[in-house]
Design a protein around this motif. Sequence first.
Motif, PDB file in Angstrom:
ATOM      1  N   VAL A 160     -48.739  22.914 -11.858  1.00  0.00           N
ATOM      2  CA  VAL A 160     -49.377  21.632 -12.227  1.00  0.00           C
ATOM      3  C   VAL A 160     -49.470  21.525 -13.748  1.00  0.00           C
ATOM      4  O   VAL A 160     -49.260  20.444 -14.308  1.00  0.00           O
ATOM      5  CB  VAL A 160     -50.770  21.512 -11.565  1.00  0.00           C
ATOM      6  CG1 VAL A 160     -51.534  20.317 -12.104  1.00  0.00           C
ATOM      7  CG2 VAL A 160     -50.614  21.383 -10.062  1.00  0.00           C
ATOM      8  N   ARG A 161     -49.744  22.612 -14.378  1.00  0.00           N
ATOM      9  CA  ARG A 161     -49.816  22.610 -15.840  1.00  0.00           C
ATOM     10  C   ARG A 161     -48.456  22.200 -16.432  1.00  0.00           C
ATOM     11  O   ARG A 161     -48.393  21.392 -17.371  1.00  0.00           O
ATOM     12  CB  ARG A 161     -50.203  24.004 -16.348  1.00  0.00           C
ATOM     13  CG  ARG A 161     -50.804  23.986 -17.761  1.00  0.00           C
ATOM     14  CD  ARG A 161     -50.820  25.367 -18.372  1.00  0.00           C
ATOM     15  NE  ARG A 161     -51.496  26.370 -17.574  1.00  0.00           N
ATOM     16  CZ  ARG A 161     -52.803  26.622 -17.641  1.00  0.00           C
ATOM     17  NH1 ARG A 161     -53.557  25.943 -18.460  1.00  0.00           N
ATOM     18  NH2 ARG A 161     -53.335  27.543 -16.878  1.00  0.00           N
ATOM     19  N   LEU A 212     -47.884  18.460 -15.775  1.00  0.00           N
ATOM     20  CA  LEU A 212     -48.687  17.635 -16.695  1.00  0.00           C
ATOM     21  C   LEU A 212     -48.035  17.609 -18.077  1.00  0.00           C
ATOM     22  O   LEU A 212     -47.993  16.561 -18.739  1.00  0.00           O
ATOM     23  CB  LEU A 212     -50.105  18.193 -16.815  1.00  0.00           C
ATOM     24  CG  LEU A 212     -51.051  17.945 -15.641  1.00  0.00           C
ATOM     25  CD1 LEU A 212     -52.352  18.730 -15.808  1.00  0.00           C
ATOM     26  CD2 LEU A 212     -51.376  16.455 -15.516  1.00  0.00           C
ATOM     27  N   ILE A 241     -55.650  12.648 -16.633  1.00  0.00           N
ATOM     28  CA  ILE A 241     -55.857  13.552 -15.485  1.00  0.00           C
ATOM     29  C   ILE A 241     -56.696  14.761 -15.900  1.00  0.00           C
ATOM     30  O   ILE A 241     -57.620  15.165 -15.200  1.00  0.00           O
ATOM     31  CB  ILE A 241     -54.490  13.990 -14.910  1.00  0.00           C
ATOM     32  CG1 ILE A 241     -53.794  12.785 -14.262  1.00  0.00           C
ATOM     33  CG2 ILE A 241     -54.668  15.103 -13.893  1.00  0.00           C
ATOM     34  CD1 ILE A 241     -52.371  13.032 -13.822  1.00  0.00           C
ATOM     35  N   ARG A 298     -55.419   6.386 -13.995  1.00  0.00           N
ATOM     36  CA  ARG A 298     -55.407   7.741 -13.441  1.00  0.00           C
ATOM     37  C   ARG A 298     -54.730   7.752 -12.071  1.00  0.00           C
ATOM     38  O   ARG A 298     -53.987   8.690 -11.747  1.00  0.00           O
ATOM     39  CB  ARG A 298     -56.827   8.282 -13.333  1.00  0.00           C
ATOM     40  CG  ARG A 298     -56.842   9.770 -12.971  1.00  0.00           C
ATOM     41  CD  ARG A 298     -58.187  10.428 -13.067  1.00  0.00           C
ATOM     42  NE  ARG A 298     -59.144   9.855 -12.155  1.00  0.00           N
ATOM     43  CZ  ARG A 298     -60.231   9.188 -12.546  1.00  0.00           C
ATOM     44  NH1 ARG A 298     -60.496   9.022 -13.826  1.00  0.00           N
ATOM     45  NH2 ARG A 298     -61.052   8.672 -11.663  1.00  0.00           N
ATOM     46  N   MET A 322     -51.634  10.055 -11.125  1.00  0.00           N
ATOM     47  CA  MET A 322     -51.692  11.019 -10.019  1.00  0.00           C
ATOM     48  C   MET A 322     -50.519  10.811  -9.064  1.00  0.00           C
ATOM     49  O   MET A 322     -49.942  11.784  -8.559  1.00  0.00           O
ATOM     50  CB  MET A 322     -53.019  10.869  -9.268  1.00  0.00           C
ATOM     51  CG  MET A 322     -54.199  11.490  -9.971  1.00  0.00           C
ATOM     52  SD  MET A 322     -54.040  13.255 -10.271  1.00  0.00           S
ATOM     53  CE  MET A 322     -54.179  13.893  -8.622  1.00  0.00           C
ATOM     54  N   LYS A 323     -50.201   9.551  -8.844  1.00  0.00           N
ATOM     55  CA  LYS A 323     -49.058   9.264  -7.959  1.00  0.00           C
ATOM     56  C   LYS A 323     -47.779   9.848  -8.564  1.00  0.00           C
ATOM     57  O   LYS A 323     -46.958  10.458  -7.870  1.00  0.00           O
ATOM     58  CB  LYS A 323     -48.924   7.759  -7.755  1.00  0.00           C
ATOM     59  CG  LYS A 323     -49.912   7.226  -6.749  1.00  0.00           C
ATOM     60  CD  LYS A 323     -49.866   5.710  -6.653  1.00  0.00           C
ATOM     61  CE  LYS A 323     -50.936   5.242  -5.668  1.00  0.00           C
ATOM     62  NZ  LYS A 323     -51.072   3.792  -5.667  1.00  0.00           N
ATOM     63  N   LEU A 337     -47.623  12.338 -10.627  1.00  0.00           N
ATOM     64  CA  LEU A 337     -47.715  13.802 -10.583  1.00  0.00           C
ATOM     65  C   LEU A 337     -47.312  14.321  -9.200  1.00  0.00           C
ATOM     66  O   LEU A 337     -46.581  15.318  -9.085  1.00  0.00           O
ATOM     67  CB  LEU A 337     -49.153  14.230 -10.926  1.00  0.00           C
ATOM     68  CG  LEU A 337     -49.443  15.725 -10.974  1.00  0.00           C
ATOM     69  CD1 LEU A 337     -48.623  16.411 -12.059  1.00  0.00           C
ATOM     70  CD2 LEU A 337     -50.933  15.970 -11.225  1.00  0.00           C
ATOM     71  N   ILE A 338     -47.770  13.618  -8.164  1.00  0.00           N
ATOM     72  CA  ILE A 338     -47.440  14.047  -6.792  1.00  0.00           C
ATOM     73  C   ILE A 338     -45.922  13.911  -6.563  1.00  0.00           C
ATOM     74  O   ILE A 338     -45.294  14.778  -5.942  1.00  0.00           O
ATOM     75  CB  ILE A 338     -48.257  13.227  -5.757  1.00  0.00           C
ATOM     76  CG1 ILE A 338     -49.746  13.632  -5.857  1.00  0.00           C
ATOM     77  CG2 ILE A 338     -47.735  13.439  -4.342  1.00  0.00           C
ATOM     78  CD1 ILE A 338     -50.695  12.692  -5.154  1.00  0.00           C
ATOM     79  N   GLN A 339     -45.369  12.833  -7.111  1.00  0.00           N
ATOM     80  CA  GLN A 339     -43.914  12.638  -6.963  1.00  0.00           C
ATOM     81  C   GLN A 339     -43.144  13.776  -7.658  1.00  0.00           C
ATOM     82  O   GLN A 339     -42.155  14.291  -7.115  1.00  0.00           O
ATOM     83  CB  GLN A 339     -43.500  11.298  -7.569  1.00  0.00           C
ATOM     84  CG  GLN A 339     -43.757  10.125  -6.623  1.00  0.00           C
ATOM     85  CD  GLN A 339     -43.539   8.785  -7.303  1.00  0.00           C
ATOM     86  OE1 GLN A 339     -43.082   8.711  -8.450  1.00  0.00           O
ATOM     87  NE2 GLN A 339     -43.866   7.724  -6.593  1.00  0.00           N
ATOM     88  N   ALA A 353     -44.191  16.753  -8.151  1.00  0.00           N
ATOM     89  CA  ALA A 353     -44.394  17.979  -7.357  1.00  0.00           C
ATOM     90  C   ALA A 353     -43.495  17.956  -6.121  1.00  0.00           C
ATOM     91  O   ALA A 353     -42.894  18.976  -5.765  1.00  0.00           O
ATOM     92  CB  ALA A 353     -45.861  18.078  -6.951  1.00  0.00           C
ATOM     93  N   GLN A 354     -43.430  16.771  -5.490  1.00  0.00           N
ATOM     94  CA  GLN A 354     -42.611  16.630  -4.277  1.00  0.00           C
ATOM     95  C   GLN A 354     -41.144  16.886  -4.611  1.00  0.00           C
ATOM     96  O   GLN A 354     -40.438  17.583  -3.885  1.00  0.00           O
ATOM     97  CB  GLN A 354     -42.804  15.228  -3.716  1.00  0.00           C
ATOM     98  CG  GLN A 354     -42.303  15.077  -2.295  1.00  0.00           C
ATOM     99  CD  GLN A 354     -42.566  13.666  -1.766  1.00  0.00           C
ATOM    100  OE1 GLN A 354     -43.184  12.827  -2.437  1.00  0.00           O
ATOM    101  NE2 GLN A 354     -42.067  13.400  -0.571  1.00  0.00           N
TER     102      GLN A 354
END
Lengths: 285, 202
Positions: free
Chosen positions: B136-137, B140, B151, B182, B186-187, B189-191, B193-194
């Motif tokens: 996550v770091r 970001l 975030i 935010r 976040m959306k 960030l999730i993308q 990650a996915q």
Amino acid sequence: MEEYEQYLNDPGDKEERRAARKVMDGLSELRLQAKVKEVALERAALYRRMFWQRFLLAVVALMLVVGAAYLFFGKKSSPAAPNVPGQPIEQQSNPSVPGRSQDIPPQNTNSKKIDRPVAQLNPDERLPNPRYPAPDATSFRGEEQTSQSLKKLLDQIWYTHYPLTGLSVKEPFLNAHTSLKNRDFNAAYVELDGLEGQFPKNDTLRYLKGYCLLEMGEGLEAQAYLTSLEGRHAAWDAQLQWYRGLAITLTGEQEKALALFQQMAARPQHPYYKQAKKAVGLLTK
Amino acid sequence: MRITEWLASPGPCRRFGDNGQLFEGLKRLDNSAILCVQAKALPMAHKFARQYGLEANAAEEVLNQGTLIFLRKIQDGSYQFQGHAPSTYLVEIIRRVALMQTRNLKKPHETIDNHHDLHDQDVEAAQRRQESAELVRQFLGQMGDPCETVIRLHHIDGYTDDEVVRQGWTRYTTTDSLKIKRSDCMKKLIQIAQKWRSTNNI
């Protein structure tokens, strides 16, 4: 923390949901890490502060202990109070004189502060001023002005002491002894003068009378009595020598007196060494 | 700070009258509460570090790692307060963390061989979360500002939207605009990650 569902584009998508959960876990972990890091910094500061607090308290406690020890032991080991100038000086009472303590009234209420003659000062002790002034100026012969300056000089070196060092007073001199202790020199003189007819060669009488005359300001007569005793009693010699010096000074023969005082001042072991040095200093001014 | 205030500064545990209050403080991630349990557990951390042959300064690291696991357990509800001192549980976690560190250093130790299963679930879960945190770091960092800041301020530093707006730490002057931004971030960030998961077949 916010729930991750609100950020999902397609809540039914398992992959997206799994990725979102992973992100939220990661963020949560980052938050905890940040918190632990922050607390670690606070902890370090706290322990630093506690260390210095303990150090300071230890220093203060140590100072208190040292201070208390100094007060306690310092007081214990400090020397006896120095002789106060002008205070009475008592010798050990003579055990051979019965009833002496009853017969002789106390001279001075401060007498307990001094327990030895000025002549027995330690070498490093300061010489106090004489306890009593020299005899009145009216007793001196010669010019009024000379008498005054002589009186001033004598007042500074009039270190006399009774009972006399090394002298054991017995009957029939006890009355005179009492008078001398009370500094009633006229009464002592009358008593001693009366006894002189009976014991004209008695050394004790001569010594007592010489001292009595000295305190009365009769330098010449005192000198005669004191000189007659020279070399007869070793225990008296030092004091006799000093009193002779005073008697000679009383007569105005300052050069003769100076020579005698110089002899005494040349011997540091002399009981009147300090007094003699002072006298020499004043006479050579 | 005046000398009297400095001398009278309270210890970390003075605010917490009993273990229940301390537990509530830990749940809120209150710094004093964390400091309090750490202060109680630190001597044991030093002891374990010595016993297990770790370096002298490892005690601090073991304490921090143990605290992290402990707080995680409180956050996800796997540690429930039952009247016992929370520091007792933290000490147990610290002991296990110290053992894990011994294994990582590959230092054979009698205690490890004889008494413990080294595949400690708590410690391994913590390592997985550590990996997630690292990812996550990275994500970001890829996103950059303003998403990273928006975030981070909320999810990592734990600031409320009101405070962020009041302090002016971002360009968003209302809580609504901050929340909207935010949510977008976040959306994204999730993308990311996915995408990363599919790329790496995880």
